[in-house]
Scaffold this active site. Structure first.
Site, PDB file in Angstrom:
ATOM      1  N   LYS A  35       0.846  -1.196   0.000  1.00 20.65           N
ATOM      2  CA  LYS A  35       0.000   0.000   0.000  1.00 20.65           C
ATOM      3  C   LYS A  35       0.882   1.248   0.000  1.00 20.65           C
ATOM      4  O   LYS A  35       2.091   1.182   0.243  1.00 20.65           O
ATOM      5  CB  LYS A  35      -0.930  -0.012   1.216  1.00 20.65           C
ATOM      6  CG  LYS A  35      -0.193   0.063   2.553  1.00 20.65           C
ATOM      7  CD  LYS A  35      -1.165   0.014   3.719  1.00 20.65           C
ATOM      8  CE  LYS A  35      -0.409   0.090   5.051  1.00 20.65           C
ATOM      9  NZ  LYS A  35      -1.313   0.092   6.206  1.00 20.65           N
ATOM     10  N   TYR A 251      15.181  30.377   6.439  1.00 20.85           N
ATOM     11  CA  TYR A 251      13.988  31.109   6.862  1.00 20.85           C
ATOM     12  C   TYR A 251      13.934  31.252   8.376  1.00 20.85           C
ATOM     13  O   TYR A 251      14.220  30.322   9.120  1.00 20.85           O
ATOM     14  CB  TYR A 251      12.731  30.359   6.402  1.00 20.85           C
ATOM     15  CG  TYR A 251      12.449  30.467   4.932  1.00 20.85           C
ATOM     16  CD1 TYR A 251      12.096  31.682   4.350  1.00 20.85           C
ATOM     17  CD2 TYR A 251      12.524  29.341   4.118  1.00 20.85           C
ATOM     18  CE1 TYR A 251      11.823  31.771   2.994  1.00 20.85           C
ATOM     19  CE2 TYR A 251      12.247  29.420   2.765  1.00 20.85           C
ATOM     20  CZ  TYR A 251      11.901  30.638   2.204  1.00 20.85           C
ATOM     21  OH  TYR A 251      11.634  30.720   0.863  1.00 20.85           O
TER      22      TYR A 251
END
Length: 355
Positions: A35, A251
């Site tokens: 999955k 940042y």
């Protein structure tokens, strides 16, 4: 020249991990869980590479199952969450998918549909042994089985459960979960996920479900236990600069240099799936030597302090995780687990396969 970011997947490592799991119980059957794009490793490539070795494959939804069929997989495929609508059962019949039933409404859909066809799929019946996520209470299983017994030709369902604390083998809740699951009378069972495969004795007539262990992730607090990491996530240095004391990086200026430092910028960021929450000091390997991330992870780039490395140049290889720098260790620096590092890789990260 392409951006120097790639996830290299070692198919031989996947085969080793599957074989190792099968050795834990030579009589059990093994479901390879693919999955979420095989936990980011590429579902079709992984499933086709393992088709001759796995007894079946597990996915989360019919969309994932259909992708495998369209890719050429002919082996049994199990929908681990069952169907999300009654209409999906027609596709299950056409493609001969196996289905999990975990709720009354799925039982109603299935019984109604099977009354109109000769198709008799392998059903897996989910039992809630304490996780309280999906599944029937143990005392409700007899009633469900009675409903199934009226359907001529239906194979004996596999009784499955998922233990909430399987990755902690000594956790007392595992005994509680086992005691809840034991009253379910069946000739076929499945309660061992990757952690359970390597830490619990499983019945000979069982199915074991190999998920994170297939990819060489860390299935329990006991470590890898002989599993081989299958993915190497690598990129390269795209810029170098020297900064002075008092200058910041990235940042928010979350990192400020206290001494002269050499900063490398590497081509990977959170848009590629690398966690933005990676802490200052999270390690990477530059030319095989550990170096710390400094500053915030940005969308496409990360900055690394390479001051203490003997020699670095633009273009040098940077490993984000591999068999030397385990994804589990990196994940802990990001307040997450290795599952998310694998499954979170986005489509813009090329996958490259080797035997």
């Amino acid at each position: 020249m392409p951006r120097p970011l790639v996830a290299e997947v070692d198919l031989a490592a996947l085969k080793h991990n599957l074989a190792l799991a099968k050795q834990q119980n030579l009589q059990a059957k093994t479901l390879a869980v693919v999955k979420a794009n095989a936990y980011g490793h590429g579902a079709v490539k992984v499933a086709l590479a393992l088709e001759s070795d796995a007894d079946a494959f597990g996915v989360a939804s019919i969309e994932e199952a259909l992708e495998l069929r369209e890719g050429g997989l002919k082996a049994p495929v199990l929908l681990l969450e069952g169907c999300f609508s009654e209409e999906e059962l027609a596709s299950c019949e056409r493609q001969n998918f196996w289905v999990v039933c975990h709720s009354d409404y799925q039982i109603e859909w299935l019984i109604r549909y099977l009354s109109t066809t000769d198709w008799r799929p392998q059903i897996w019946l989910k039992v809630d042994s304490g996780m309280h996520r999906l599944g029937f209470d143990a005392d409700a299983v007899a009633g469900v089985m009675e409903q199934f017994s009226s359907i001529e030709g239906l194979p004996t369902p596999v009784m499955m459960s998922h233990f909430a604390c399987a990755d902690q083998p000594a956790h007392p809740r595992n005994e509680v979960a086992q005691s809840r699951f034991n009253p379910v009378k069946t000739n076929l069972s499945s309660f061992a996920n990757s952690a359970g495969i390597f830490t619990q004795a499983t019945p000979a007539d069982s199915w074991q479900r190999l998920g994170i262990g297939l990819y060489g992730g860390t299935p329990s607090e006991l470590g890898l236990q002989g599993l081989q990491p299958a993915m190497t996530l690598k990129t390269a240095i795209i810029a170098l600069r020297d900064i002075s004391p008092g200058e910041s990086v990235g940042y928010g200026a979350t990192y400020t240099a206290e001494s002269p430092r050499k900063i490398a910028t590497i081509a990977i960021g959170y848009a590629d799936g690398y966690p933005r929450q990676a802490k200052q000091g999270t390690p990477v390997l530059v030319n095989g030597v550990e170096a710390p991330i400094v500053g915030r992870v940005s969308m496409d780039m990360i900055t690394v302090d390479v001051t203490d490395l003997p020699s670095v140049s633009v273009g040098d290889e940077v490993i984000m995780f591999n068999e030397q720098l385990l994804a589990d260790r990196v994940a802990k620096c990001c307040d997450t687990i290795d599952y998310t590092l694998f499954a979170g890789l986005t489509a813009r990260v090329p996958r490259r396969y080797s035997e």
